[in-house]
Design an enzyme around this catalytic site. Structure first.
Site, mmCIF file in Angstrom:
data_model
loop_
_atom_site.group_PDB
_atom_site.id
_atom_site.type_symbol
_atom_site.label_atom_id
_atom_site.label_comp_id
_atom_site.label_asym_id
_atom_site.label_seq_id
_atom_site.Cartn_x
_atom_site.Cartn_y
_atom_site.Cartn_z
ATOM 1 C CB ILE A 1 -6.786 -1.094 0.985
ATOM 2 C CG1 ILE A 1 -5.989 0.055 1.635
ATOM 3 C CG2 ILE A 1 -8.130 -0.611 0.276
ATOM 4 C CD1 ILE A 1 -5.499 1.156 0.386
ATOM 5 C CG ASP B 1 10.683 -3.835 4.326
ATOM 6 O OD1 ASP B 1 11.078 -4.847 3.675
ATOM 7 O OD2 ASP B 1 9.771 -3.367 4.624
#
Length: 323
Positions: A24, A144
């Site tokens: 995925i 991040d």
């Protein structure tokens, strides 16, 4: 979607008690698979780190992610369910979410001129900030934040993920690396060489994400560090000592930077709506929050806790619990 032959050659069909179903995602630190717990039949996300343990030990990014996620137990932060070491590889097992925020936004706005509705945006941003506040309260910087690192499940519950670059902090703030935060979401203090940064870096990223949810367009799209800082200057104006005391002392600041005048975020949003013949009104409270998130001076940038109490969220705040 099942794995093709090449994918099957790269990973075993069963990792511990988990049956691997398909890939995925792939990133800097490894691959992510959708898998099924053979005992409970629960679907999970299984993250394989790239580095083999026999050569370099457990990667520092994975160790950091494990230790930090064990500290956080919050509705808006992804749950680490299990840790597996198999054939000298480390696998982290997370709760499964159907999409990340980038894919969610793309799926909801497939037609040109189609935007997320205002209430959905507000709920998503509020949950992102709740998750960030939970991290900051525990003295953790994510470092991040970007749409791809924010997951969203079938009930539109938001989960902050990918803590590979995250760090704990304490006072006084010590120097950290500037090799953090994906370029388009990186704050100006890091772009200009600051090493003694703290939680405001995450809030800048939240501002960039919020603008992208409202307009479908990333706000600052630079192709390199200098290009990125110029993109910021072109929209927010080139900052001065009055705007940002101490900017001249930053390593990569240059007095020869071109002088740009600031644009109005409200007009930018309105122009995007007009481009697609949208009659949506620009939310003044949303613009005010954006300006507070995208404040040049990190000291004056709004905190996560304060952002949760911003008037923009007055009609959704009661839908969620305390931090």
């Amino acid at each position: 979607m099942q794995m093709d032959n090449q994918e099957q050659n790269q990973v075993e069909k069963f990792i511990g008690k988990y049956e691997v179903l398909n890939v995925i995602g792939k990133g800097t630190y490894g691959e992510v698979f959708r898998a099924r717990d053979q005992e409970t039949h629960e679907i999970v996300a299984l993250k394989k780190t790239i580095t083999k343990l026999e050569n370099d030990g457990i990667p520092s990014s994975a160790l950091r992610e494990i230790s930090l996620l064990k500290e956080i137990n919050h509705e808006n932060v992804v749950v680490l369910k299990d840790i597996i070491i198999q054939n000298n590889l480390l696998y982290l097992v997370f709760e499964f979410c159907e999409s990340d925020l980038k894919k969610f936004l793309d799926s909801k706005t497939k037609v040109a001129g189609q935007f997320l509705d205002a209430l959905t945006i507000k709920k998503i941003v509020y949950q992102i900030i709740r998750g960030v506040a939970a991290c900051h309260t525990r003295r953790i910087m994510h470092r991040d934040l970007k749409p791809q690192n924010i997951l969203i499940d079938k009930n539109e519950v938001v989960k902050i993920a990918d803590f590979g670059l995250s760090r704990t902090f304490c006072m006084p703030i010590r120097p950290y690396t500037k090799e953090v935060v994906t370029l388009w979401y990186r704050p100006p203090e890091i772009l200009l060489g600051a090493l003694d940064y703290c939680t405001p870096i995450d809030m800048w990223s939240v501002g960039c994400i919020m603008y992208e949810l409202i307009t479908r367009v990333p706000l600052f799209q630079g192709d390199c560090e200098i290009g990125q800082i110029f993109k910021i200057f072109q929209i927010l104006g080139t900052p001065t000592e009055n705007d940002w005391p101490g900017i001249k002392d930053l390593t990569d600041y240059k007095p020869t930077f071109p002088r740009f005048r600031p644009q109005k975020l409200s007009e930018m949003i309105e122009n995007i709506y007009k481009k697609y013949n949208q009659n949506s009104e620009v939310d003044i409270a949303a613009v005010d929050l954006l300006q507070r998130l995208l404040c040049y001076d990190p000291i004056k940038r709004i905190t996560a806790k304060s952002a949760l109490n911003h008037p923009y969220f007055f009609d959704v705040r009661n839908l969620f619990g305390p931090i």
